[in-house]
Design an enzyme around this catalytic site. Sequence first.
Site, PDB file in Angstrom:
ATOM      1  N   CYS A   1     -12.581   0.958  -0.174  1.00 34.74           N
ATOM      2  CA  CYS A   1     -12.389  -0.465  -0.783  1.00 34.74           C
ATOM      3  C   CYS A   1     -12.408  -1.548   0.107  1.00 34.74           C
ATOM      4  O   CYS A   1     -12.466  -1.275   1.398  1.00 34.74           O
ATOM      5  CB  CYS A   1     -10.783  -0.317  -1.539  1.00 34.74           C
ATOM      6  SG  CYS A   1      -9.677   0.105   0.041  1.00 34.74           S
TER       7      CYS A   1
ATOM      8  N   HIS B   1      -7.280   7.635   5.334  1.00 38.26           N
ATOM      9  CA  HIS B   1      -7.297   9.137   5.033  1.00 38.26           C
ATOM     10  C   HIS B   1      -8.519   9.743   4.862  1.00 38.26           C
ATOM     11  O   HIS B   1      -9.096   9.913   3.727  1.00 38.26           O
ATOM     12  CB  HIS B   1      -6.287   9.698   3.811  1.00 38.26           C
ATOM     13  CG  HIS B   1      -5.026   9.330   4.149  1.00 38.26           C
ATOM     14  ND1 HIS B   1      -4.264   9.915   5.311  1.00 38.26           N
ATOM     15  CD2 HIS B   1      -3.969   8.574   3.543  1.00 38.26           C
ATOM     16  CE1 HIS B   1      -3.065   9.339   5.232  1.00 38.26           C
ATOM     17  NE2 HIS B   1      -2.924   8.691   4.099  1.00 38.26           N
TER      18      HIS B   1
ATOM     19  N   CYS C   1      -3.371  -3.537   5.116  1.00 36.95           N
ATOM     20  CA  CYS C   1      -4.162  -4.254   3.940  1.00 36.95           C
ATOM     21  C   CYS C   1      -3.275  -5.334   3.345  1.00 36.95           C
ATOM     22  O   CYS C   1      -1.998  -5.223   3.327  1.00 36.95           O
ATOM     23  CB  CYS C   1      -4.458  -3.374   2.926  1.00 36.95           C
ATOM     24  SG  CYS C   1      -5.156  -3.832   1.618  1.00 36.95           S
TER      25      CYS C   1
ATOM     26  N   HIS D   1       4.944   9.721   2.317  1.00 33.54           N
ATOM     27  CA  HIS D   1       3.571   8.803   2.773  1.00 33.54           C
ATOM     28  C   HIS D   1       3.712   7.772   3.467  1.00 33.54           C
ATOM     29  O   HIS D   1       4.861   6.963   3.320  1.00 33.54           O
ATOM     30  CB  HIS D   1       3.112   8.342   1.222  1.00 33.54           C
ATOM     31  CG  HIS D   1       1.842   7.764   1.245  1.00 33.54           C
ATOM     32  ND1 HIS D   1       1.276   6.762   1.840  1.00 33.54           N
ATOM     33  CD2 HIS D   1       0.450   8.489   0.954  1.00 33.54           C
ATOM     34  CE1 HIS D   1      -0.026   6.313   1.614  1.00 33.54           C
ATOM     35  NE2 HIS D   1      -0.479   7.627   1.326  1.00 33.54           N
TER      36      HIS D   1
ATOM     37  N   GLU E   1       2.786   4.819   3.877  1.00 34.45           N
ATOM     38  CA  GLU E   1       2.743   3.463   3.273  1.00 34.45           C
ATOM     39  C   GLU E   1       4.464   3.168   2.723  1.00 34.45           C
ATOM     40  O   GLU E   1       4.887   2.214   2.750  1.00 34.45           O
ATOM     41  CB  GLU E   1       1.818   3.487   2.235  1.00 34.45           C
ATOM     42  CG  GLU E   1       1.818   1.825   1.837  1.00 34.45           C
ATOM     43  CD  GLU E   1       0.729   1.783   0.295  1.00 34.45           C
ATOM     44  OE1 GLU E   1      -0.366   2.200   0.560  1.00 34.45           O
ATOM     45  OE2 GLU E   1       1.444   1.114  -0.653  1.00 34.45           O
TER      46      GLU E   1
ATOM     47  N   THR F   1       0.994   1.451  -3.262  1.00 33.94           N
ATOM     48  CA  THR F   1      -0.150   0.723  -3.775  1.00 33.94           C
ATOM     49  C   THR F   1      -1.379   1.761  -4.474  1.00 33.94           C
ATOM     50  O   THR F   1      -1.948   1.301  -5.107  1.00 33.94           O
ATOM     51  CB  THR F   1      -1.002  -0.126  -2.767  1.00 33.94           C
ATOM     52  OG1 THR F   1      -1.250   0.530  -1.811  1.00 33.94           O
ATOM     53  CG2 THR F   1      -0.249  -1.284  -2.430  1.00 33.94           C
TER      54      THR F   1
ATOM     55  N   CYS G   1      -2.654  -2.662  -6.425  1.00 38.70           N
ATOM     56  CA  CYS G   1      -3.984  -3.111  -5.700  1.00 38.70           C
ATOM     57  C   CYS G   1      -5.077  -2.959  -6.719  1.00 38.70           C
ATOM     58  O   CYS G   1      -5.288  -1.900  -7.520  1.00 38.70           O
ATOM     59  CB  CYS G   1      -4.208  -2.153  -4.447  1.00 38.70           C
ATOM     60  SG  CYS G   1      -5.727  -1.532  -4.202  1.00 38.70           S
TER      61      CYS G   1
ATOM     62  N   SER H   1      -5.352  11.958   0.916  1.00 33.05           N
ATOM     63  CA  SER H   1      -5.295  10.630   0.437  1.00 33.05           C
ATOM     64  C   SER H   1      -4.794  10.809  -0.994  1.00 33.05           C
ATOM     65  O   SER H   1      -5.191  11.324  -1.966  1.00 33.05           O
ATOM     66  CB  SER H   1      -6.827  10.407   0.418  1.00 33.05           C
ATOM     67  OG  SER H   1      -7.121   9.563  -0.720  1.00 33.05           O
ATOM     68  N   SER H   2      -3.832   9.800  -1.242  1.00 31.95           N
ATOM     69  CA  SER H   2      -3.085   9.980  -2.602  1.00 31.95           C
ATOM     70  C   SER H   2      -3.932   9.185  -3.533  1.00 31.95           C
ATOM     71  O   SER H   2      -3.922   9.841  -4.774  1.00 31.95           O
ATOM     72  CB  SER H   2      -1.682   8.798  -2.215  1.00 31.95           C
ATOM     73  OG  SER H   2      -1.103   9.092  -3.418  1.00 31.95           O
TER      74      SER H   2
HETATM   75  S1  SF4 Z   1      -4.018  -1.366  -0.873  1.00 30.13           S
HETATM   76 FE1  SF4 Z   1      -5.960  -1.095  -2.073  1.00 30.13          FE
HETATM   77  S2  SF4 Z   1      -7.429  -2.434  -1.055  1.00 30.13           S
HETATM   78 FE2  SF4 Z   1      -5.679  -2.086   0.417  1.00 30.13          FE
HETATM   79  S3  SF4 Z   1      -6.171  -0.317   1.584  1.00 30.13           S
HETATM   80 FE3  SF4 Z   1      -5.097   0.424  -0.096  1.00 30.13          FE
HETATM   81  S4  SF4 Z   1      -6.638   1.115  -1.768  1.00 30.13           S
HETATM   82 FE4  SF4 Z   1      -7.620  -0.547  -0.251  1.00 30.13          FE
END
Ligand code: SF4
Length: 397
Positions: free
Chosen positions: A60, A90, A152, A180, A182, A245, A284, A313-314
């Site tokens: 992405c 990931h 991101c 996770h 994030e 996200t 996202c 990887s989620s």
């Molecule tokens: S939030 Fe979306 S665009 Fe950003 S790194 Fe994750 S999957 Fe990719």
Amino acid sequence: MSASTTSAKYHRKSFGLKEEVQDELQRAYESDLITGMRNNGNTLAVGDVTIRLAEAFGFCWGVDRAVSMAYETRKHFPNRRIWITNEIIHNPVVNSRLREMGIDFVPIGDDQKKDFSGIAAGDVVILPAFGASVDEMRLLEDKSCEIVDTTCPWVSRVWNRVAKYQHADFTAIIHGKYKHEETIATSSRARHYLIVQSIPDAEWVCKYILYGGARDQFLSKFKKASSPGFDPDRHLLRVGIANQTTMLKGETEQIGKLFERIMLEKYGPSKIDEHFLSPGDTICNATQERQDAIIKLVEEPLQVILVIGGYNSSNTGHLHEIAVEKGIPAYHIDGPACIGPGNLIEHKPLHGGDPETRENWLPDGAVTIGVTSGASTPDQVVAEVIEKVIAIKSTTA
Ligand code: SF4
């Protein structure tokens, strides 16, 4: 609350070396085979095998940016020690390439926590695409590190949302996985938060909001998924929704609607704004596009689906979930090494556990295989998987 992002040692933008790293990135991660397939309606037919690629898959925009910034960082600081606080994304291939470039990963100690003791003043530290917690950023700042933040912008958007909730004294209900990175980073930006991983989790909380319940049971259920000192009788009066996200968009929306309905029922329409804030447009696009593409792909007559991406990887896991739900044999693999020898595949089962091996996963005769990959999987990995599948079919035909 947040660490300083204005210091001269904090870098959030490209170092202007994009062109210099472009060739290297292309060689490492792009593939002529995949480009050719993209130009051919996402299809490749060789002998008995037809491969159908999802319309959207793979790297992405946010991942592309993070990897490119990591390469630029190496060029910008050729003689400095460089660290990454976590896997930049990931994907095992990308991470091992970075290791080869002399970029170190912050090790995990025996207590399962990151060990920052090896990082010295002046070292360069890259923060991954999914961000870093406020505490981590402070610690690195205190160590006088040069910070390259590849978070991101979509993730930052969620953080802004959470900051808004905090400002208004709302509790952030985060749809995500509490382990996770994030979600750890996002929750670190909220004074009060509760992490719900699934719709049943959310229903459980909503029932508590509406009817009350056993407080101890609540606290034990969400022990690892709530802010320190969380009090369900005080901190669920005003809630705002946020998301990791990479969760399924439909689920985040359902969870949002669920909380909204419960707050409406409890407080009435005239007071809803005092008790509920929606996530707004924070999901996202890339995650959504990849999810939509696999939903479309599984409608085709496929015999098998391969979902390629890191096991942690989620977003890849969610693509796998969609494929499995359709009832088509679907295998989550992390690269070409999972395939073979012969008609064997090693794959990660949908609901966790160690990878499993399956024999004779490729049916005899003509076969159409759907292929997709997570947002952190380079095209080259996808191409190598496809080449391996074709090779197996040509020897077993
Ligand atoms: S939030 Fe979306 S665009 Fe950003 S790194 Fe994750 S999957 Fe990719």
